[in-house]
Design a protein around this motif. Structure first.
Motif, PDB file in Angstrom:
ATOM      1  N   ILE A 196       8.229 -11.490   9.869  1.00 17.34           N
ATOM      2  CA  ILE A 196       7.737 -10.315   9.132  1.00 17.34           C
ATOM      3  C   ILE A 196       7.097  -9.314  10.088  1.00 17.34           C
ATOM      4  O   ILE A 196       7.402  -8.119  10.055  1.00 17.34           O
ATOM      5  CB  ILE A 196       6.746 -10.737   8.025  1.00 17.34           C
ATOM      6  CG1 ILE A 196       7.490 -11.491   6.915  1.00 17.34           C
ATOM      7  CG2 ILE A 196       6.021  -9.522   7.443  1.00 17.34           C
ATOM      8  CD1 ILE A 196       6.587 -12.170   5.907  1.00 17.34           C
ATOM      9  N   TYR A 240       8.021  -5.469  11.017  1.00 18.16           N
ATOM     10  CA  TYR A 240       7.015  -4.456  10.687  1.00 18.16           C
ATOM     11  C   TYR A 240       6.656  -3.616  11.918  1.00 18.16           C
ATOM     12  O   TYR A 240       6.567  -2.392  11.849  1.00 18.16           O
ATOM     13  CB  TYR A 240       5.763  -5.134  10.118  1.00 18.16           C
ATOM     14  CG  TYR A 240       4.621  -4.181   9.878  1.00 18.16           C
ATOM     15  CD1 TYR A 240       4.606  -3.352   8.764  1.00 18.16           C
ATOM     16  CD2 TYR A 240       3.557  -4.085  10.780  1.00 18.16           C
ATOM     17  CE1 TYR A 240       3.562  -2.469   8.544  1.00 18.16           C
ATOM     18  CE2 TYR A 240       2.524  -3.209  10.573  1.00 18.16           C
ATOM     19  CZ  TYR A 240       2.523  -2.401   9.457  1.00 18.16           C
ATOM     20  OH  TYR A 240       1.487  -1.504   9.257  1.00 18.16           O
ATOM     21  N   TYR A 252       8.958  -1.838   4.194  1.00 22.84           N
ATOM     22  CA  TYR A 252       8.765  -3.082   3.441  1.00 22.84           C
ATOM     23  C   TYR A 252      10.019  -3.447   2.646  1.00 22.84           C
ATOM     24  O   TYR A 252      10.412  -4.603   2.586  1.00 22.84           O
ATOM     25  CB  TYR A 252       7.592  -2.959   2.475  1.00 22.84           C
ATOM     26  CG  TYR A 252       6.214  -2.935   3.103  1.00 22.84           C
ATOM     27  CD1 TYR A 252       6.018  -3.163   4.461  1.00 22.84           C
ATOM     28  CD2 TYR A 252       5.098  -2.686   2.328  1.00 22.84           C
ATOM     29  CE1 TYR A 252       4.758  -3.140   5.021  1.00 22.84           C
ATOM     30  CE2 TYR A 252       3.828  -2.660   2.880  1.00 22.84           C
ATOM     31  CZ  TYR A 252       3.662  -2.892   4.219  1.00 22.84           C
ATOM     32  OH  TYR A 252       2.416  -2.875   4.765  1.00 22.84           O
ATOM     33  N   LYS A 253      10.637  -2.448   2.043  1.00 19.14           N
ATOM     34  CA  LYS A 253      11.821  -2.686   1.216  1.00 19.14           C
ATOM     35  C   LYS A 253      12.948  -3.292   2.048  1.00 19.14           C
ATOM     36  O   LYS A 253      13.619  -4.235   1.622  1.00 19.14           O
ATOM     37  CB  LYS A 253      12.275  -1.375   0.574  1.00 19.14           C
ATOM     38  CG  LYS A 253      13.416  -1.529  -0.384  1.00 19.14           C
ATOM     39  CD  LYS A 253      13.726  -0.208  -1.072  1.00 19.14           C
ATOM     40  CE  LYS A 253      14.830  -0.382  -2.099  1.00 19.14           C
ATOM     41  NZ  LYS A 253      15.082   0.849  -2.836  1.00 19.14           N
ATOM     42  N   ALA A 305      12.035  -6.847   3.107  1.00 20.43           N
ATOM     43  CA  ALA A 305      12.260  -7.723   1.956  1.00 20.43           C
ATOM     44  C   ALA A 305      13.739  -8.070   1.816  1.00 20.43           C
ATOM     45  O   ALA A 305      14.100  -9.223   1.555  1.00 20.43           O
ATOM     46  CB  ALA A 305      11.738  -7.061   0.682  1.00 20.43           C
ATOM     47  N   GLU A 338       9.421  -6.982  -2.231  1.00 19.18           N
ATOM     48  CA  GLU A 338       8.702  -5.967  -1.464  1.00 19.18           C
ATOM     49  C   GLU A 338       7.191  -6.180  -1.571  1.00 19.18           C
ATOM     50  O   GLU A 338       6.458  -6.034  -0.593  1.00 19.18           O
ATOM     51  CB  GLU A 338       9.099  -4.579  -1.976  1.00 19.18           C
ATOM     52  CG  GLU A 338       8.608  -3.444  -1.122  1.00 19.18           C
ATOM     53  CD  GLU A 338       9.147  -2.097  -1.594  1.00 19.18           C
ATOM     54  OE1 GLU A 338       8.624  -1.090  -1.091  1.00 19.18           O
ATOM     55  OE2 GLU A 338      10.068  -2.058  -2.429  1.00 19.18           O
ATOM     56  N   ASN A 339       6.718  -6.542  -2.754  1.00 24.52           N
ATOM     57  CA  ASN A 339       5.295  -6.792  -2.961  1.00 24.52           C
ATOM     58  C   ASN A 339       4.822  -7.984  -2.125  1.00 24.52           C
ATOM     59  O   ASN A 339       3.737  -7.952  -1.537  1.00 24.52           O
ATOM     60  CB  ASN A 339       5.015  -7.029  -4.447  1.00 24.52           C
ATOM     61  CG  ASN A 339       3.538  -7.078  -4.738  1.00 24.52           C
ATOM     62  OD1 ASN A 339       2.780  -6.232  -4.277  1.00 24.52           O
ATOM     63  ND2 ASN A 339       3.122  -8.064  -5.516  1.00 24.52           N
ATOM     64  N   ILE A 364       6.058  -8.971   0.682  1.00 26.75           N
ATOM     65  CA  ILE A 364       5.998  -8.508   2.080  1.00 26.75           C
ATOM     66  C   ILE A 364       4.709  -7.734   2.317  1.00 26.75           C
ATOM     67  O   ILE A 364       4.030  -7.940   3.331  1.00 26.75           O
ATOM     68  CB  ILE A 364       7.227  -7.639   2.433  1.00 26.75           C
ATOM     69  CG1 ILE A 364       8.510  -8.461   2.357  1.00 26.75           C
ATOM     70  CG2 ILE A 364       7.069  -6.986   3.804  1.00 26.75           C
ATOM     71  CD1 ILE A 364       8.593  -9.617   3.331  1.00 26.75           C
ATOM     72  N   ALA A 365       4.343  -6.850   1.383  1.00 28.05           N
ATOM     73  CA  ALA A 365       3.118  -6.049   1.537  1.00 28.05           C
ATOM     74  C   ALA A 365       1.891  -6.956   1.640  1.00 28.05           C
ATOM     75  O   ALA A 365       1.011  -6.738   2.492  1.00 28.05           O
ATOM     76  CB  ALA A 365       2.974  -5.083   0.373  1.00 28.05           C
ATOM     77  N   VAL A 395       1.974  -8.795   5.037  1.00 27.71           N
ATOM     78  CA  VAL A 395       1.630  -7.908   6.154  1.00 27.71           C
ATOM     79  C   VAL A 395       0.117  -7.741   6.235  1.00 27.71           C
ATOM     80  O   VAL A 395      -0.471  -7.791   7.326  1.00 27.71           O
ATOM     81  CB  VAL A 395       2.353  -6.546   6.043  1.00 27.71           C
ATOM     82  CG1 VAL A 395       1.750  -5.528   6.995  1.00 27.71           C
ATOM     83  CG2 VAL A 395       3.841  -6.706   6.316  1.00 27.71           C
TER      84      VAL A 395
END
Length: 166
Positions: free
Chosen positions: A123, A127, A133-134, A137, A144-145, A147-148, A151
């Motif tokens: 990840i 990044y 993020y999309k 993912a 995506e959420n 991943i957020a 991160v």
């Protein structure tokens, strides 16, 4: 390989060469391993070009292939590590030069990233390349959420690690 696939490959490689190499260097022990790993990534991308369906951007697909190759390399390297003793070359430091603090911070970041688990390393490597993020993912098959959230947690881990080093 068809001429069209070769053209697509060369164009995508030109656009993503540095990013792919930096991802390889995160999983490699040293520069030589990173070069070997990068070469293996290129071979696998070439071999797999016929399977690229165009469901995602070619760069996204290349990152997925690169991460899979790097994870296989890391797994194989970890198994062999117990059987071999690795001797790192001896370098002589130039005591007349002083490293600047930015270089120290960058080296600390690299060291801390290498200490992350495989999922977090994948990840953060994407990044740090500025990938959205999309797209991360999509590459990793996560939301995506998710991943957020990851991160944010990884940034906290890295900050704590860097503060311990510095």
């Amino acid at each position: 390989m068809k001429k069209e696939q070769e053209t697509i490959f060369l164009s995508a490689l030109e656009s993503n060469r540095e990013k792919l190499f930096r991802i390889c260097s995160i999983y490699a022990k040293d520069d030589e391993d990173a070069k070997d790993l990068f070469q293996e990534v290129l071979v696998q991308v070439l071999r797999s070009m016929s399977t690229f369906k165009g469901n995602s951007a070619i760069g996204t697909w290349m990152f997925r292939v690169a991460l899979n190759v790097c994870l296989r390399f890391k797994s194989k390297h970890t198994k062999n590590q117990n059987r071999f003793i690795r001797l790192d070359s001896i370098t002589v430091a130039n005591f007349g030069s002083i490293e600047n603090s930015e270089n120290e911070k960058l080296n600390s970041l690299r060291k801390c990233v290498k200490e992350l688990n495989q999922a977090d390393k994948a990840i953060v490597s994407l990044y740090l390349e500025g990938i959205a993020y999309k797209e991360i993912a999509s590459i990793l098959g996560l939301s995506e959420n998710h991943i957020a959230v990851k991160v944010k947690r990884i940034k906290s881990k890295l900050l704590n690690c860097i503060n311990k080093i510095l």
